[in-house]
Design a protein around this motif. Structure first.
Motif, PDB file in Angstrom:
ATOM      1  N   LEU A  48      47.973  48.336  37.906  1.00  0.00           N
ATOM      2  CA  LEU A  48      46.413  49.263  38.658  1.00  0.00           C
ATOM      3  C   LEU A  48      46.989  50.232  39.853  1.00  0.00           C
ATOM      4  N   ALA A  49      47.784  50.441  40.177  1.00  0.00           N
ATOM      5  CA  ALA A  49      47.956  51.480  40.708  1.00  0.00           C
ATOM      6  C   ALA A  49      48.742  52.325  40.578  1.00  0.00           C
ATOM      7  N   ALA A  50      49.296  53.002  39.651  1.00  0.00           N
ATOM      8  CA  ALA A  50      49.499  53.944  38.500  1.00  0.00           C
ATOM      9  C   ALA A  50      48.271  53.924  37.894  1.00  0.00           C
ATOM     10  N   SER A  51      47.721  53.818  37.471  1.00  0.00           N
ATOM     11  CA  SER A  51      46.359  53.472  36.564  1.00  0.00           C
ATOM     12  C   SER A  51      45.624  54.800  37.258  1.00  0.00           C
ATOM     13  N   ARG A  70      37.617  54.896  30.512  1.00  0.00           N
ATOM     14  CA  ARG A  70      36.690  53.672  30.993  1.00  0.00           C
ATOM     15  C   ARG A  70      37.907  53.059  30.611  1.00  0.00           C
ATOM     16  N   PHE A  71      38.397  52.184  31.697  1.00  0.00           N
ATOM     17  CA  PHE A  71      39.132  50.937  32.181  1.00  0.00           C
ATOM     18  C   PHE A  71      38.378  49.503  31.577  1.00  0.00           C
ATOM     19  N   TYR A  72      38.925  48.954  31.390  1.00  0.00           N
ATOM     20  CA  TYR A  72      38.697  47.255  30.468  1.00  0.00           C
ATOM     21  C   TYR A  72      39.236  47.181  31.202  1.00  0.00           C
ATOM     22  N   LEU A  73      39.098  45.501  31.594  1.00  0.00           N
ATOM     23  CA  LEU A  73      39.705  44.593  31.896  1.00  0.00           C
ATOM     24  C   LEU A  73      39.341  43.691  30.722  1.00  0.00           C
ATOM     25  N   SER A  74      39.824  42.910  30.551  1.00  0.00           N
ATOM     26  CA  SER A  74      40.169  42.053  29.000  1.00  0.00           C
ATOM     27  C   SER A  74      39.796  41.144  29.202  1.00  0.00           C
ATOM     28  N   ILE A  75      41.037  40.547  31.117  1.00  0.00           N
ATOM     29  CA  ILE A  75      41.403  39.460  30.660  1.00  0.00           C
ATOM     30  C   ILE A  75      40.350  39.352  31.847  1.00  0.00           C
ATOM     31  N   TYR A 150      41.579  52.663  28.166  1.00  0.00           N
ATOM     32  CA  TYR A 150      42.802  52.442  28.622  1.00  0.00           C
ATOM     33  C   TYR A 150      42.419  50.253  29.006  1.00  0.00           C
ATOM     34  N   ASN A 151      42.377  49.931  28.085  1.00  0.00           N
ATOM     35  CA  ASN A 151      42.682  48.515  27.601  1.00  0.00           C
ATOM     36  C   ASN A 151      43.204  47.444  28.436  1.00  0.00           C
ATOM     37  N   LEU A 152      43.208  46.961  29.626  1.00  0.00           N
ATOM     38  CA  LEU A 152      44.555  45.804  30.393  1.00  0.00           C
ATOM     39  C   LEU A 152      43.962  44.322  29.542  1.00  0.00           C
ATOM     40  N   LEU A 181      47.482  48.456  27.237  1.00  0.00           N
ATOM     41  CA  LEU A 181      47.951  48.173  28.379  1.00  0.00           C
ATOM     42  C   LEU A 181      48.842  46.563  28.778  1.00  0.00           C
ATOM     43  N   VAL A 182      49.594  46.097  28.179  1.00  0.00           N
ATOM     44  CA  VAL A 182      49.763  44.427  28.035  1.00  0.00           C
ATOM     45  C   VAL A 182      49.996  44.350  29.354  1.00  0.00           C
ATOM     46  N   ASP A 183      50.043  42.942  30.468  1.00  0.00           N
ATOM     47  CA  ASP A 183      50.343  42.571  31.214  1.00  0.00           C
ATOM     48  C   ASP A 183      51.522  41.419  30.887  1.00  0.00           C
TER      49      ASP A 183
END
Length: 284
Positions: A48-51, A70-75, A150-152, A181-183
């Motif tokens: 998140l910090a880097a993004s 756009r930053f999408y939080l799928s989770i 961006y999709n996390l 972005l896959v955590d």
């Protein structure tokens, strides 16, 4: 693209300190409720910090700015982590930290777009975020908007069929404005991700589907910055994915050491201890 619209306050703060601040805010919010997905929040703080403080283009005072990335939080259950990042970015006021999870709060325990400035989508059921991101990226392209999406998402979502339908769609539409972005923390509610459906190296799977795929240590800020730069600078007409291998509860060693961190059980006296441990590791 790195635009001048990124937030100016505390502009000289290091990414390491940004990530530390995100972890601390998440701990303080979880302490309010005495529970929460703190393992994920501590683990994904570097991503998140880097993004937010290296890659994303946005205006804190205008979360609905049409030109924003756009930053999408799928989770959706990672909402506590995103709230902490949104506070650090100046989109949410830190004064609301103590309202986390309360009635009438703008920060419900699972993220909802209708409640929270900067929360682009309502995440969960899992496996839907990437499909939404594909639609948004296609829409932005057709409008001639150069913003990135961006999709996390989580490693558990790699076992959802809808995820791979979205993967194929993004390739079909040559969505070079989409960065996933896959955590990958290798933990799900029912046990290790590797014991479920995510078996073997992930990057070759995405590459086989036509994506530009990278795998990095998701708790290494330099590696994250390099991967984000490579993804944003790629000239190929294909979507991009960064698989971020993260450690649950990163930064709080006695929580890291627990066998199961999907939903961390933290005793009342351990919140102060966790904050003390985090303070000891505060970057300069």
């Amino acid at each position: 693209m790195i635009a001048e619209t990124r937030p100016a306050p505390r502009a000289n703060m290091s990414l390491a300190l940004r990530a530390w601040n995100i972890r601390r805010k998440a701990l303080l919010m979880a302490e309010v409720q005495g529970q929460g997905y703190i393992g994920q929040a501590l683990g994904v703080a570097d991503v998140l910090a880097a993004s937010y403080f290296h890659a994303l283009d946005y205006r804190p005072e205008d979360p609905e700015w049409e030109g924003r990335d756009r930053f999408y939080l799928s989770i959706g259950h990672y909402a506590i982590a995103l709230y902490a990042a949104l506070m650090e970015a100046g989109i949410l006021p830190e004064e609301e930290l103590a309202t986390y999870g309360m009635d009438d709060s703008r920060m419900p325990m699972s993220g909802m777009a209708s409640y929270t400035p900067g929360m682009e989508i309502t995440g969960g059921s899992l496996g839907h975020g990437l499909g939404i991101a594909v639609g948004a990226a296609l829409g932005l392209k057709r409008k001639g908007n150069p913003a990135l999406v961006y999709n996390l998402m989580s490693d558990g979502e790699l076992g959802e069929g809808s995820t791979w339908e979205a993967v194929m769609s993004a390739t079909q539409w040559q969505l070079d404005n989409l960065i996933c972005l896959v955590d990958f923390n290798n933990q799900q509610a029912d046990g290790p991700t590797r014991d479920a459906l995510a078996v073997g190296a992930e990057a070759p799977k995405w590459d086989a589907f036509g994506w530009h795929a990278q795998t990095v240590d998701g708790n290494d800020l330099d590696a994250l910055v390099a991967a984000l730069d490579a993804a944003r600078g790629l000239t190929d007409a294909k979507p991009r994915v960064i698989i971020c291998n993260t450690t649950m509860c990163k930064g709080v060693d006695f929580l890291e050491a627990r066998d199961s961190n999907h939903f961390v059980r933290v005793e009342a006296d351990e919140w102060a201890r966790a904050l003390d441990v985090l303070e000891e590791g505060k970057p300069q």
